[in-house]
Design a protein around this motif. Structure first.
Motif, PDB file in Angstrom:
ATOM      1  N   SER A  11       0.041  -6.341   6.193  1.00  0.00           N
ATOM      2  CA  SER A  11       0.433  -6.707   4.833  1.00  0.00           C
ATOM      3  C   SER A  11      -0.115  -8.107   4.604  1.00  0.00           C
ATOM      4  O   SER A  11       0.017  -8.972   5.482  1.00  0.00           O
ATOM      5  CB  SER A  11       1.960  -6.678   4.730  1.00  0.00           C
ATOM      6  N   THR A  12      -0.720  -8.343   3.459  1.00  0.00           N
ATOM      7  CA  THR A  12      -1.274  -9.685   3.220  1.00  0.00           C
ATOM      8  C   THR A  12      -0.140 -10.711   3.136  1.00  0.00           C
ATOM      9  O   THR A  12      -0.310 -11.858   3.542  1.00  0.00           O
ATOM     10  CB  THR A  12      -2.132  -9.720   1.934  1.00  0.00           C
ATOM     11  N   GLN A  32      -3.946  -1.984   3.726  1.00  0.00           N
ATOM     12  CA  GLN A  32      -2.738  -2.494   4.375  1.00  0.00           C
ATOM     13  C   GLN A  32      -2.032  -1.318   5.059  1.00  0.00           C
ATOM     14  O   GLN A  32      -1.736  -0.306   4.411  1.00  0.00           O
ATOM     15  CB  GLN A  32      -1.786  -3.097   3.348  1.00  0.00           C
ATOM     16  N   ARG A  36       4.049  -3.792   1.607  1.00  0.00           N
ATOM     17  CA  ARG A  36       5.450  -3.650   1.196  1.00  0.00           C
ATOM     18  C   ARG A  36       5.689  -4.007  -0.265  1.00  0.00           C
ATOM     19  O   ARG A  36       5.024  -4.835  -0.844  1.00  0.00           O
ATOM     20  CB  ARG A  36       6.364  -4.450   2.108  1.00  0.00           C
ATOM     21  N   ARG A  38       8.998  -4.374  -3.377  1.00  0.00           N
ATOM     22  CA  ARG A  38      10.298  -4.998  -3.514  1.00  0.00           C
ATOM     23  C   ARG A  38      11.384  -4.094  -2.937  1.00  0.00           C
ATOM     24  O   ARG A  38      11.220  -2.892  -2.876  1.00  0.00           O
ATOM     25  CB  ARG A  38      10.567  -5.215  -5.005  1.00  0.00           C
ATOM     26  N   LYS A 103       2.839   2.688 -13.695  1.00  0.00           N
ATOM     27  CA  LYS A 103       2.686   1.474 -12.888  1.00  0.00           C
ATOM     28  C   LYS A 103       1.228   1.197 -12.535  1.00  0.00           C
ATOM     29  O   LYS A 103       0.523   2.025 -11.977  1.00  0.00           O
ATOM     30  CB  LYS A 103       3.525   1.597 -11.613  1.00  0.00           C
TER      31      LYS A 103
HETATM   32  C1  BTN Z   1       6.483  -3.906  -5.959  1.00  0.00           C
HETATM   33  O1  BTN Z   1       6.132  -3.436  -7.039  1.00  0.00           O
HETATM   34  O2  BTN Z   1       7.472  -3.482  -5.375  1.00  0.00           O
HETATM   35  C2  BTN Z   1       5.693  -5.052  -5.386  1.00  0.00           C
HETATM   36  C3  BTN Z   1       4.431  -4.600  -4.712  1.00  0.00           C
HETATM   37  C4  BTN Z   1       3.604  -5.733  -4.142  1.00  0.00           C
HETATM   38  C5  BTN Z   1       2.414  -5.241  -3.348  1.00  0.00           C
HETATM   39  C6  BTN Z   1       1.528  -6.355  -2.861  1.00  0.00           C
HETATM   40  S1  BTN Z   1       0.012  -5.776  -2.187  1.00  0.00           S
HETATM   41  C7  BTN Z   1      -0.348  -7.379  -1.574  1.00  0.00           C
HETATM   42  C8  BTN Z   1       0.948  -7.943  -1.044  1.00  0.00           C
HETATM   43  N1  BTN Z   1       1.160  -7.553   0.344  1.00  0.00           N
HETATM   44  C9  BTN Z   1       2.201  -6.723   0.469  1.00  0.00           C
HETATM   45  O3  BTN Z   1       2.572  -6.215   1.557  1.00  0.00           O
HETATM   46  N2  BTN Z   1       2.774  -6.504  -0.722  1.00  0.00           N
HETATM   47  C10 BTN Z   1       2.114  -7.250  -1.777  1.00  0.00           C
END
Ligand code: BTN
Length: 238
Positions: A11-12, A32, A36, A38, A103
């Motif tokens: 995950s970044t 990734q 992840r 929210r 989305k």
């Molecule tokens: C959401 O809508 O729940 C938020 C999503 C966020 C995704 C981005 S992708 C880059 C960064 N790294 C992650 O693991 N998640 C965020």
């Protein structure tokens, strides 16, 4: 300013957290394995010419003032896309980038360890640019690609615009606070004047979206008056 481009990462956001946080450090990945979202959800992140990025942002703002941050990031993304000719993108409070109810992307703001000399904030952004339909089955909500809105969209241009807009919006957020974005928010607020339900644990509160307050808290018009709702663990449904 550091830039790290990864082919593969878990995950970044996690990379920035565990492998050396720095202010203005940007981590971008093609894939990734544990993206992840929210509230502990997964962010499906195939190799598909999408955008997965995280920006490190050190701030002196107290944590209580960070409530509006993901909204400001949402505005930055909407403006970045508008400049490229993609219009009518909206934000569903507090962190969904949407187009006609589908989305397009999401924002995940996290705080990282060390609090000395300010807060380390990780701003994660995922945008569907050319999400392969093969991934569709594993996504639990209606989604759309930027490419469907603008077939000749350049991913590089989206990345550059998003970074530029993030920089300027974050600067304004630091110096003038969320209040200075309140009017702009109204223009992109998908929930304004719509019937919504707030889910908080087992509780459901029904009402109508009435904008946000000066800190970015969601305002729900209920039969008993206006109730402010804070991001934390709530989820919002139409
Ligand atoms: C959401 O809508 O729940 C938020 C999503 C966020 C995704 C981005 S992708 C880059 C960064 N790294 C992650 O693991 N998640 C965020």
């Amino acid at each position: 300013n550091e830039l790290e481009v990864r082919l593969i990462t878990d995950s970044t956001n996690e990379a920035l957290k565990s492998e050396g946080f720095a202010h203005n450090k940007l981590v971008v990945a093609e894939y990734q394995s544990a993206g992840r979202g929210r509230r502990g959800r997964q962010w499906v992140s195939p190799i598909a010419s999408n955008l997965y990025l995280s920006l490190g942002w050190k701030t002196q703002l107290p944590v209580q003032q960070l409530g509006g941050l993901s909204l400001v990031v949402g505005l930055a993304i909407v403006n970045a896309l508008k400049q490229l000719g993609v219009k009518d993108v909206e934000v569903k409070w507090p962190n969904d980038i949407r187009y006609q109810g589908r989305k397009l992307g999401g924002i995940l703001v996290e705080l990282s360890g060390d609090m000395v000399g300010g807060l380390n904030v990780i701003i994660g952004v995922g945008l569907n640019v050319h999400m392969a339909s093969v991934a569709a089955d594993s996504i639990d909500q209606d989604w759309i690609n930027l490419q469907e809105l603008k077939p000749d969209i350049s991913r590089q241009a989206v990345l550059i615009n998003v970074i530029k807009q993030l920089q300027s919006h974050l600067e304004q957020f630091s110096s003038e606070g969320f209040e200075s974005f309140q009017a702009d928010w109204r223009q992109v607020d998908e929930c304004f004047n719509k019937k919504v339900s707030i889910l908080q644990g087992d509780d459901v509160i029904n009402g109508v979206g009435a904008g946000v307050d000066t800190n970015g808290a969601f305002l729900l018009q209920t039969g008993k008056g206006i109730k402010p709702v804070y991001a934390g663990e709530v989820s919002l449904r139409f």
